[in-house]
Design a protein around this motif. Sequence first.
Motif, mmCIF file in Angstrom:
data_model
loop_
_atom_site.group_PDB
_atom_site.id
_atom_site.type_symbol
_atom_site.label_atom_id
_atom_site.label_comp_id
_atom_site.label_asym_id
_atom_site.label_seq_id
_atom_site.Cartn_x
_atom_site.Cartn_y
_atom_site.Cartn_z
ATOM 1 N N ASP A 21 124.166 -15.225 125.978
ATOM 2 C CA ASP A 21 123.413 -15.523 127.207
ATOM 3 C C ASP A 21 122.002 -16.015 126.901
ATOM 4 O O ASP A 21 121.511 -16.942 127.547
ATOM 5 C CB ASP A 21 123.320 -14.281 128.104
ATOM 6 C CG ASP A 21 124.647 -13.881 128.721
ATOM 7 O OD1 ASP A 21 125.522 -14.760 128.893
ATOM 8 O OD2 ASP A 21 124.813 -12.691 129.043
ATOM 9 N N THR A 22 121.364 -15.395 125.911
ATOM 10 C CA THR A 22 119.984 -15.749 125.570
ATOM 11 C C THR A 22 119.871 -17.100 124.861
ATOM 12 O O THR A 22 118.765 -17.604 124.684
ATOM 13 C CB THR A 22 119.354 -14.656 124.689
ATOM 14 O OG1 THR A 22 120.185 -14.478 123.535
ATOM 15 C CG2 THR A 22 119.229 -13.344 125.450
ATOM 16 N N ASN A 28 121.715 -25.184 131.311
ATOM 17 C CA ASN A 28 122.966 -24.421 131.320
ATOM 18 C C ASN A 28 123.883 -24.741 130.136
ATOM 19 O O ASN A 28 125.108 -24.717 130.264
ATOM 20 C CB ASN A 28 123.714 -24.576 132.655
ATOM 21 C CG ASN A 28 124.642 -23.410 132.909
ATOM 22 O OD1 ASN A 28 124.366 -22.288 132.496
ATOM 23 N ND2 ASN A 28 125.746 -23.673 133.580
ATOM 24 N N VAL A 79 127.943 -20.539 126.938
ATOM 25 C CA VAL A 79 128.002 -19.133 126.555
ATOM 26 C C VAL A 79 129.448 -18.707 126.274
ATOM 27 O O VAL A 79 130.377 -19.080 126.980
ATOM 28 C CB VAL A 79 127.331 -18.236 127.622
ATOM 29 C CG1 VAL A 79 128.141 -18.183 128.907
ATOM 30 C CG2 VAL A 79 127.079 -16.838 127.092
#
Length: 155
Positions: A21-22, A28, A79
Amino acid sequence: MNDGTSWDFPGPHTIACTPADTDIDGLNHTNNGVYVRWCQDAGWSHSAALGLTLRDYQQLDRAMAIRRGEYDYLLATSVGEALTLATWLVATDGLMTMARRFQLVRDRDGATVLRGRWDLVCIEISSGRPRRMPPAFTSAYLPALVALKAPPAPP
């Protein structure tokens, strides 16, 4: 990893990479800086597999430092995607310089998402000045070199 992966060179040293996620930016997708970090991780992993770790570099007061880095960002990743990053040593003058290549592949379909290249120079860590590679470097790195593909012959 997809068995149909077409590596740019034979005998890759590989590491697994998965964007967290980071690692995702405002667009995106995986931030470009993450790919650069992964290339550094792969380079260190390959060097250690060849018998030269950061501790060895420090004891020898020598290091292969990046003089130039180039990255071609071909496809976005997101991700959780399983990726495999390959690296190879592809060139050297046998004295002070080497070149390293990278290829990042998406595991699910074998698509190449990034290619990278580093031009490296041997430095004395204590001064930062270019120096000849010590025998420990040449004995570890030179046998690992792979041949660059020759460009296609003109018609």
